[in-house]
Design a protein around this motif. Structure first.
Motif, PDB file in Angstrom:
ATOM      1  N   UNK A 143      37.468  49.883  29.449  1.00  0.00           N
ATOM      2  CA  UNK A 143      38.570  50.501  28.698  1.00  0.00           C
ATOM      3  C   UNK A 143      39.772  49.583  28.859  1.00  0.00           C
ATOM      4  N   UNK A 144      40.486  49.331  27.770  1.00  0.00           N
ATOM      5  CA  UNK A 144      41.623  48.413  27.846  1.00  0.00           C
ATOM      6  C   UNK A 144      42.913  49.130  27.469  1.00  0.00           C
ATOM      7  N   UNK A 145      43.954  48.847  28.215  1.00  0.00           N
ATOM      8  CA  UNK A 145      45.277  49.418  27.928  1.00  0.00           C
ATOM      9  C   UNK A 145      46.205  48.264  27.567  1.00  0.00           C
ATOM     10  N   UNK A 146      46.822  48.339  26.399  1.00  0.00           N
ATOM     11  CA  UNK A 146      47.793  47.297  25.994  1.00  0.00           C
ATOM     12  C   UNK A 146      49.203  47.822  26.127  1.00  0.00           C
ATOM     13  N   UNK A 147      50.015  47.072  26.879  1.00  0.00           N
ATOM     14  CA  UNK A 147      51.367  47.543  27.189  1.00  0.00           C
ATOM     15  C   UNK A 147      52.429  46.732  26.467  1.00  0.00           C
ATOM     16  N   UNK A 148      51.986  45.828  25.564  1.00  0.00           N
ATOM     17  CA  UNK A 148      52.975  44.929  24.951  1.00  0.00           C
ATOM     18  C   UNK A 148      53.646  45.543  23.708  1.00  0.00           C
ATOM     19  N   UNK A 149      53.186  46.697  23.248  1.00  0.00           N
ATOM     20  CA  UNK A 149      53.849  47.368  22.125  1.00  0.00           C
ATOM     21  C   UNK A 149      54.881  48.355  22.674  1.00  0.00           C
ATOM     22  N   UNK A 168      42.288  51.421  24.330  1.00  0.00           N
ATOM     23  CA  UNK A 168      41.154  51.190  23.428  1.00  0.00           C
ATOM     24  C   UNK A 168      39.867  51.092  24.218  1.00  0.00           C
ATOM     25  N   UNK A 169      38.783  51.310  23.496  1.00  0.00           N
ATOM     26  CA  UNK A 169      37.451  51.180  24.085  1.00  0.00           C
ATOM     27  C   UNK A 169      37.079  49.696  24.107  1.00  0.00           C
ATOM     28  N   UNK A 170      36.464  49.239  25.178  1.00  0.00           N
ATOM     29  CA  UNK A 170      35.957  47.865  25.227  1.00  0.00           C
ATOM     30  C   UNK A 170      36.806  46.924  26.056  1.00  0.00           C
ATOM     31  N   UNK A 171      36.330  45.702  26.238  1.00  0.00           N
ATOM     32  CA  UNK A 171      37.030  44.707  27.073  1.00  0.00           C
ATOM     33  C   UNK A 171      38.257  44.145  26.359  1.00  0.00           C
ATOM     34  N   UNK A 172      39.146  43.449  27.084  1.00  0.00           N
ATOM     35  CA  UNK A 172      40.383  42.941  26.479  1.00  0.00           C
ATOM     36  C   UNK A 172      40.097  41.824  25.495  1.00  0.00           C
ATOM     37  N   UNK A 173      38.992  41.113  25.698  1.00  0.00           N
ATOM     38  CA  UNK A 173      38.624  40.095  24.726  1.00  0.00           C
ATOM     39  C   UNK A 173      37.124  40.196  24.458  1.00  0.00           C
ATOM     40  N   UNK A 174      36.779  40.265  23.180  1.00  0.00           N
ATOM     41  CA  UNK A 174      35.366  40.337  22.813  1.00  0.00           C
ATOM     42  C   UNK A 174      34.802  38.925  22.878  1.00  0.00           C
ATOM     43  N   UNK A 175      33.777  38.732  23.662  1.00  0.00           N
ATOM     44  CA  UNK A 175      33.236  37.386  23.736  1.00  0.00           C
ATOM     45  C   UNK A 175      31.780  37.396  24.134  1.00  0.00           C
ATOM     46  N   UNK A 176      31.155  36.269  23.963  1.00  0.00           N
ATOM     47  CA  UNK A 176      29.753  36.145  24.347  1.00  0.00           C
ATOM     48  C   UNK A 176      29.614  35.949  25.854  1.00  0.00           C
TER      49      UNK A 176
END
Lengths: 406, 112
Positions: free
Chosen positions: B56-62, B68-76
């Motif tokens: 679970x990711x929390x964005x504090x820059x807004x 949001x659901x998922x990691x902070x960066x979607x990657x392989x």
């Protein structure tokens, strides 16, 4: 008159480079040991070197250049490291002559060429710290802005300190791989200097001097490592034929067309003797020894026609066994052209198209083979592609001329 | 010096692990266990992360924090764990990383 002064200046520059190279690295090595701080020690040496480059041409080179550099570095250190009292205390103990210790420059080399640093950083650091080049000299040699080199060096020194890159000679098991890294840096340096050298760009020759000097230093410090000697022989064999690489107008002359009387036969003989001695003593062939052996085959041949191409193909096979690479296969294909024929060589080449699509020499070689086989139109297409891809002015001139002839 | 070794999994590695039979997977885990045991004197702390689908990711820059659901960066390539080690220098940390028997990428960072 002007020309005379130009020669004098070039000679002075060469003497300066030699003296600095001989002493700067040693001083850096002892200062790093003394202070335990790579970056601070390097700053002091660089400062002393820059002062020397300004003053020696005017005042003459001192009798004891090492003592001179040490005094300047120490004075500077006592001045700028005012706040670091431990450094000051250590620096005041520093006197000339520095007590004879085993040559510490090897630790310096291994730190500068640590695999955790990027290749450009390794190259810039090695030139500056081990060879004593100034940032401006490095920038001029690589045709990049001085700020780029300065940034690269600052970042690398920061990484050494913050990431804990040690100042030591790698232990037995790590040595082969780490030495490989060092030799790769020296070899790249040599290639950069050798390939970019043209009649006009005489100052690029400095890099070739530095590369040969570094290789010789490594041979001296690591007598048990035959690949260092292989690299030194390789560099010397290339340099021995350097005078014939360009014609009077500064155009690149291909091996087949070179005036072999301009080759330095004595230097070739010495390099081959080094290679033979190394092979006999160690019986551990490696990529550099094999490449040197291939160049030796060319250097020994009285004429292009008298070249022992079959032996060269055998050596390439051995080299490919140790270090497979499409570029090496391309070179092997060239040897195959003369040992067997253009058809066999072209068949080899066609397998490499995917890997070497962006490599100008691949297309240039392909053009030559196609021309041999009477396929002129295809040859022109390949030459044009090679021309598109090369940035080297000497190679460009050669390809342009070939396109004009057709 | 203190370093953190970040263990990074690739999609291929995850698939390979999935495809393993019971015995094979057990052997793979055992190799990891041995690595930790062998270097226990240098490892000060270690963490294994659950797979990214649990992130679970929390964005504090807004203006307001956005969850949001998922990691902070979607990657392989995803970080699957950490080990904090105390060694003399980067070379020693590199020796540890080289002998790591599991996922194919290890990033080493000095830490404080």
């Amino acid at each position: 008159m002007d020309e005379g002064r130009g020669v004098d200046e070039a000679a002075t520059r060469e003497v300066l480079a030699r003296v600095v190279r001989e002493h700067a690295g040693r001083l850096a090595a002892s200062l790093v040991s003394l202070l335990g701080d790579f970056s601070a020690a390097e700053d002091l040496v660089q400062d002393a070197v820059e002062t020397a480059l300004k003053r020696w041409p005017v005042e003459g080179i001192p009798d004891r250049p090492d003592a001179w550099l040490l005094v300047v570095a120490r004075r500077r250190g006592l001045d700028v490291l005012r706040r670091e009292s431990t450094y000051r205390a250590k620096l005041t103990q520093l006197t000339w002559p520095v007590p004879a210790e085993p040559d510490d420059r090897l630790r310096l080399v291994f730190t500068c060429c640590h695999p955790a640093l990027s290749r450009p950083a390794q190259i810039a650091l090695t030139l500056r710290v081990v060879c004593g080049l100034s940032t401006a000299q490095i920038a001029a040699a690589f045709l990049v802005p001085e700020t780029t080199v300065a940034q690269r060096i600052t970042r690398a020194k920061k990484k050494i300190a913050e990431a804990g890159i040690p100042y030591r000679i790698p232990a037995g098991g790590e040595l082969p791989e780490r030495l490989g890294e060092v030799l790769a840096v020296v070899y790249l340096l040599f290639n950069e200097g050798y390939l970019s050298s043209t009649a006009e760009r005489a100052q690029a020759r400095d890099l070739v001097d530095d590369a040969e000097w570094l290789a010789a230093l490594l041979v001296g410090l690591l007598p048990g490592e035959p690949e260092a000697a292989g690299l030194l022989a390789l560099i010397r064999l290339h340099r021995a034929r350097g005078a014939a690489r360009f014609d009077d107008a500064g155009r690149l002359v291909l091996l087949a067309d070179q005036d072999r009387t301009r080759w330095d036969r004595a230097a070739i003989g010495e390099a081959i003797a080094l290679l033979t001695r190394t092979a006999r003593t160690h019986r551990r062939p490696g990529p550099y020894q094999l490449q040197a052996a291939i160049v030796a085959c060319h250097a020994e041949a009285e004429s292009f026609a008298a070249t022992d191409w079959r032996q060269i193909v055998v050596l390439y096979d051995l080299l490919l066994g140790l270090a497979p690479s499409p570029v090496t296969r391309l070179h092997r294909a060239v040897a195959l052209r003369y040992a067997v024929g253009p058809e066999a060589a072209l068949a080899e080449l066609e397998e490499l198209g995917g890997a070497l699509e962006r490599y100008p020499l691949f297309h240039a070689t392909r053009a030559e083979l196609l021309r041999d086989l009477g396929r002129g139109a295809e040859a022109r297409t390949s030459d044009a592609r090679a021309l598109e891809l090369t940035a080297n002015p000497a190679q460009q001139a050669l390809l342009e001329e070939r396109l004009r002839w057709d | 010096m203190k370093y953190v070794l970040m263990f990074v999994e690739t999609e291929q590695f995850a698939r390979d692990l999935e495809a393993m039979g019971e015995a094979e997977r057990e052997a793979a885990y055992a190799a990891v266990g041995r690595w930790f045991a062998e270097h226990a004197d240098k490892i000060t702390h270690h963490t294994h992360l659950y797979p990214v689908h649990t992130a679970t990711t929390v964005r504090l820059d807004g203006g307001e924090p956005v969850v949001t659901d998922g990691p902070f960066v979607e990657g392989k390539e995803v970080v699957s764990g950490f080990a904090e080690v105390e060694v003399a220098d980067l070379d020693e940390a590199l020796v540890l990383a080289r002998s790591w028997p599991a996922c194919p990428i290890v990033e080493i960072r000095p830490a404080s």
